[in-house]
Design an enzyme around this catalytic site. Sequence first.
Site, PDB file in Angstrom:
ATOM      1  N   GLU A  97       7.951 -43.414 -76.364  1.00 21.85           N
ATOM      2  CA  GLU A  97       9.002 -42.495 -76.020  1.00 21.85           C
ATOM      3  C   GLU A  97       9.127 -41.182 -76.337  1.00 21.85           C
ATOM      4  O   GLU A  97       9.365 -40.195 -75.319  1.00 21.85           O
ATOM      5  CB  GLU A  97      10.375 -43.213 -76.240  1.00 21.85           C
ATOM      6  CG  GLU A  97      10.587 -44.596 -75.623  1.00 21.85           C
ATOM      7  CD  GLU A  97      10.544 -44.584 -73.933  1.00 21.85           C
ATOM      8  OE1 GLU A  97      10.786 -43.655 -73.412  1.00 21.85           O
ATOM      9  OE2 GLU A  97       9.968 -45.894 -73.238  1.00 21.85           O
TER      10      GLU A  97
ATOM     11  N   TYR B 244      18.933 -41.114 -73.606  1.00 26.53           N
ATOM     12  CA  TYR B 244      17.801 -41.864 -72.829  1.00 26.53           C
ATOM     13  C   TYR B 244      16.856 -42.610 -73.818  1.00 26.53           C
ATOM     14  O   TYR B 244      16.646 -43.888 -73.490  1.00 26.53           O
ATOM     15  CB  TYR B 244      16.799 -40.731 -72.028  1.00 26.53           C
ATOM     16  CG  TYR B 244      15.436 -41.355 -71.863  1.00 26.53           C
ATOM     17  CD1 TYR B 244      15.468 -42.464 -70.707  1.00 26.53           C
ATOM     18  CD2 TYR B 244      14.330 -41.288 -72.574  1.00 26.53           C
ATOM     19  CE1 TYR B 244      14.258 -43.095 -70.509  1.00 26.53           C
ATOM     20  CE2 TYR B 244      13.143 -41.924 -72.304  1.00 26.53           C
ATOM     21  CZ  TYR B 244      13.136 -42.780 -71.314  1.00 26.53           C
ATOM     22  OH  TYR B 244      12.010 -43.552 -71.410  1.00 26.53           O
TER      23      TYR B 244
ATOM     24  N   ASP C 284      16.391 -41.040 -66.774  1.00 27.51           N
ATOM     25  CA  ASP C 284      15.477 -40.044 -67.149  1.00 27.51           C
ATOM     26  C   ASP C 284      15.346 -39.414 -65.698  1.00 27.51           C
ATOM     27  O   ASP C 284      16.110 -39.689 -64.633  1.00 27.51           O
ATOM     28  CB  ASP C 284      14.172 -40.646 -67.555  1.00 27.51           C
ATOM     29  CG  ASP C 284      13.228 -41.375 -66.490  1.00 27.51           C
ATOM     30  OD1 ASP C 284      14.108 -41.750 -65.574  1.00 27.51           O
ATOM     31  OD2 ASP C 284      12.195 -41.511 -66.706  1.00 27.51           O
TER      32      ASP C 284
END
Length: 346
Positions: free
Chosen positions: A33, A116, A134
């Site tokens: 991520e 996020y 996102d």
Amino acid sequence: MNFSTKLINWYTVNKRDLPWRSTNNPYYIWLSEIILQQTQVVQGTPYYHAFTSQFPTVFDLANANEEDVLKLWQGLGYYSRARNLHWSAKYIVNELDGVFPDTYKDILKLKGVGDYTASAIASICFNEVTAVVDGNVYRALSRIFGIETPINSTPGQKEFKALAQQLIDKQQPAIFNQAIMEFGARQCKPKNPDCSVCPFKTSCLALKENKIAVLPVKLKKTKVTKKYFNFIVIISKNEKTILEQRIGSGIWQNLYQFPLIETEKPSTYNNIKSKIENLDVLADMNFDVHLYNDTDIIHKLSHQHLYTKFWIVSVDECIENGIDISNIKDYPVPILIGNFIDKFNF
DNA sequence: AAGCCGGGGTC
DNA sequence: GACCCAGGCTT
């Protein structure tokens, strides 16, 4: 059929086989991520393999030197991600006994992790019902629901987060979150999406009202400024050169570069030569200067264009400080410097 | 709320 | 050239 079912059916058929989709280990999901923030999958994937290979556990990452982490990150950009990643690894090891936090609230405490990323990790690894928003989700939802609130405004962020949280499948938040992002990336693309094969083609408000091209709405753009960089590439008789670490604020923090002389306007030979003479390392030495690149190398960052000259300074004496040129590739450098080092025949 | 932070890709 | 990318931090 409800929103989630349509979406997940599409995902089941169209999802890519990506390396981080075969694990629920929060350390690996976290790595993926962070690497993928503002970064396309094709660009980030080699770095995911490199990091999981060189740092298989959070302990390996925590025990590394920051310089080694930056070196592995070299070329990916947004280097604060690497520094924060390293900081958070040490925090997990030293403060949490190496146990990865397992709730949205606690994951959010990691440096470099915002709404996020905390939502992504909490849902994918721990099945917490926290919707991700996102760039892909902003685009898909703004179009399907015809929302014209600017996505980079505070009201917009709240509105889209609330909508995503309302839509998320509470029985399978991990799948839903990955599905909506994949949908935005592969089907609801920024330019020229093929709406004829979209599962939402009968209900999409943007398609109905011919607003695909104008959604999502985004507030202005940051203007790009020009800068004029002169890198001083010193080559001494004993095959040393000078690299400096960038400190303080600004771009490329903690990375290395050749001594930099920044000018207000494009520099001239005489202009630069007089400034080179004032460098401490060359005090009272004889040297020869020549320009490496005939035309400026224009390196484009998101809000700066760097008009760059490399000046080769040959010194017919030994210098004491500096690094051995043979070791130059050990240092983490911005890609602008790295490309020069690769091309220049030292 | 606005500005800053990379590098690579598409159109 | 303009825009985008599994955003977040600082001011």
